[in-house]
Structures are given as C-alpha cells and as structure tokens.
Scaffold this active site. Sequence first.
Site, PDB file in Angstrom:
ATOM      1  N   ASN A  10       0.920  -1.194   0.067  1.00 25.09           N
ATOM      2  CA  ASN A  10       0.104  -0.051  -0.136  1.00 25.09           C
ATOM      3  C   ASN A  10       1.032   1.255   0.031  1.00 25.09           C
ATOM      4  O   ASN A  10       1.410   1.699   1.011  1.00 25.09           O
ATOM      5  CB  ASN A  10      -0.848  -0.083   1.266  1.00 25.09           C
ATOM      6  N   TRP A  11       1.031   1.739  -1.239  1.00 30.11           N
ATOM      7  CA  TRP A  11       1.722   2.939  -1.482  1.00 30.11           C
ATOM      8  C   TRP A  11       1.245   4.124  -0.803  1.00 30.11           C
ATOM      9  O   TRP A  11       2.047   5.261  -0.391  1.00 30.11           O
ATOM     10  CB  TRP A  11       2.170   3.352  -2.846  1.00 30.11           C
ATOM     11  N   LYS A  12       0.082   4.288  -0.435  1.00 30.43           N
ATOM     12  CA  LYS A  12      -0.734   5.348   0.293  1.00 30.43           C
ATOM     13  C   LYS A  12      -0.223   6.712  -0.587  1.00 30.43           C
ATOM     14  O   LYS A  12      -0.160   6.433  -2.041  1.00 30.43           O
ATOM     15  CB  LYS A  12      -0.275   5.551   1.663  1.00 30.43           C
ATOM     16  N   HIS A  97      -9.534   0.546   4.614  1.00 30.81           N
ATOM     17  CA  HIS A  97      -8.339   1.080   5.218  1.00 30.81           C
ATOM     18  C   HIS A  97      -8.911   1.920   6.588  1.00 30.81           C
ATOM     19  O   HIS A  97      -9.579   2.929   6.196  1.00 30.81           O
ATOM     20  CB  HIS A  97      -7.338   1.617   4.359  1.00 30.81           C
ATOM     21  N   GLU A 168      -5.526  -5.471  10.273  1.00 31.02           N
ATOM     22  CA  GLU A 168      -4.659  -4.298  10.622  1.00 31.02           C
ATOM     23  C   GLU A 168      -5.000  -3.665  11.968  1.00 31.02           C
ATOM     24  O   GLU A 168      -5.800  -2.571  11.938  1.00 31.02           O
ATOM     25  CB  GLU A 168      -4.597  -3.309   9.548  1.00 31.02           C
ATOM     26  N   GLY A 174       1.947   2.477  11.194  1.00 35.75           N
ATOM     27  CA  GLY A 174       2.587   3.569  10.940  1.00 35.75           C
ATOM     28  C   GLY A 174       3.468   3.844  12.410  1.00 35.75           C
ATOM     29  O   GLY A 174       3.946   4.792  12.775  1.00 35.75           O
ATOM     30  N   GLY A 235       2.882  -1.098   4.213  1.00 38.64           N
ATOM     31  CA  GLY A 235       2.734   0.523   3.852  1.00 38.64           C
ATOM     32  C   GLY A 235       4.064   0.906   3.789  1.00 38.64           C
ATOM     33  O   GLY A 235       4.467   0.809   2.499  1.00 38.64           O
TER      34      GLY A 235
HETATM   35  P1  PGA Z   1       2.857   0.493   7.530  1.00 39.94           P
HETATM   36  O1  PGA Z   1       1.088   0.696   7.185  1.00 39.94           O
HETATM   37  O2  PGA Z   1       3.009  -0.581   6.926  1.00 39.94           O
HETATM   38  O3  PGA Z   1       3.387   1.780   7.196  1.00 39.94           O
HETATM   39  O4  PGA Z   1       2.606   0.655   9.240  1.00 39.94           O
HETATM   40  C1  PGA Z   1       0.711  -0.344   6.837  1.00 39.94           C
HETATM   41  C2  PGA Z   1      -0.707   0.099   6.384  1.00 39.94           C
HETATM   42  O5  PGA Z   1      -1.422   1.167   6.539  1.00 39.94           O
HETATM   43  O6  PGA Z   1      -1.499  -0.700   5.417  1.00 39.94           O
END
Ligand code: PGA
Length: 260
Positions: A10-12, A97, A168, A174, A235
């Site tokens: 998930n590149w966001k 999400h 999650e 994060g 992420g």
């Molecule tokens: P992260 O994010 O790996 O940076 O903790 C995961 C996500 O939000 O899917």
Amino acid sequence: MIQRKLIVGNWKMNPATLEDARRIARKTRTAAAQLVQTDVVICPPSIFAAALISKKNTPNFNLGAQTASFEESGSHTGQISAAMLKNIGMTHVIVGHSEERAAGDTDEMISRRIRAVLEAGLTPVVCVGEKSRDNEGGAHFEFLKDQIRNTFANISEKYAREIVLAYEPVWAIGAKEAMSPEQIYEMSLFVKKVFGDVFGQASAMKVPVVYGGSVTFRNAADIIAIGQVDGLLVGRESVNVTGFVELLKVVDTAKADGVN
Ligand code: PGA
C-alpha cells in the site's frame, strides 16, 4: 499443497513523482518474477497506475487500488469506479483502510465499496482492526466482531471466496513495531472465526488473512511463520524498494513452522 502467500504493498500517497513510481514498480516486478510461492500486488496512487501497467507478463505481479467509489458511474466528482480500475488492468482494491475510516467512511459505506469491487470482478482486500487493545477486559474482541459483521452485512455469500481479509490493528499502523507474531496468530484465528459467523465455516477455512501494521523485511518472516498468516499488507516498507525486495525474498522462503 503449498499455500501461496500474498504480499500487498500500500503505497498510500507516495512517491511524489511518476519517475519514482516507475522505478519502484519496475524493481518490485523484477523481484516478484523470481518468487516461487508468493503473489505480489502493489497499490500505487491511482494517478500513476495506468503508467505502471507493464506489457511484460509477470503472472504473480499485479496492480491494485487503494479504494474505489461505491457508485457505478456519473456525476461523482473526484471518484474512480471499480469498473475503471478493472478496465486498466488492476486486480485488487484495498477497502476500508483505517485511514479511510478515519476520514469518515462508515462500515455501511465500506460494505457498499466492497460490493462495487466484487461486482466489477476485482478482489477486495478488506481492512479490519481494533483501534486499541484492552488487555484486561478484551473489549477489542467485541469491537472487531461488530466491525466485521457490519462490514460484510450486505455482501452476498456467493462472494465469500473472492475476499481477502486484512487484519490491521490500527495502533500498529505507522508505528515503531508490529504486533507480536504470537498475538497475530491469535487475532488472525479470531477474525477468521467471525468471518465464519457471517459466511459459514467452510468460507472461513478458505479466506486468506493477511496482517498489516509496521511490517518490514526484518519482522516479515516471523509474522508469516509464527503468526501463520497468508500474507502481509505493507505500507512504508513497500515504497522503500530495497527493503521491500528483501521482504519478498524472506517471505517466499519462510516456512509455517517458525523456522526460516
Ligand atoms: P505501515 O502501514 O506498514 O506503514 O505501518 C500499513 C498500512 O497502513 O496498511
């Protein structure tokens, strides 16, 4: 039979340029092509997606979106439909999400998005997870139960085998550290069980559960081996391409007995 693993990146809202997006996608695809038992889906910002669809055929490497509209078409400024995502060649869509839930998406809206994604013939990667853990009273179990039941309330049972469940825990996203692999094992069994309450035990046995929240190449093998999940939703590490390539390698060789 060897169960294939699924790694979703998930590149966001990263990276900042198409050039970087192309570089990360190319390196990820090259690494994916070497894997034996792992499927890889990257979910870039939709603006970059069409440019990242490759003519090269790498069957275990696909593109996904970070969300989709629940509307089919028409006057919905700023929205992208699931059918459009399918049309450019995407296969998966992340739905529900926690960052989208925090921006106002309710369980009901997420349920509508899941339906739209399934009706378009795409695979929804449906995120669920508690905001915090209640180690004394176990309130997070109740929270998750409600969330999963509401999220899938209006989804027809015929689609149960098309769904990927992403567990999650919001507090681990994060963050500095992921949830411990032992806890991941416990929670993944729990979310499967609740999925079974909605769709029946046979579907619960089949639904792939992936874990997300601060996964890196360092903790990925233990999460797969000890946590016994079917994959990972990654992420930050998914745009750190050196780390992500390493993560793909360790997952591909991880064994579900705690020994890498
Ligand atoms: P992260 O994010 O790996 O940076 O903790 C995961 C996500 O939000 O899917």
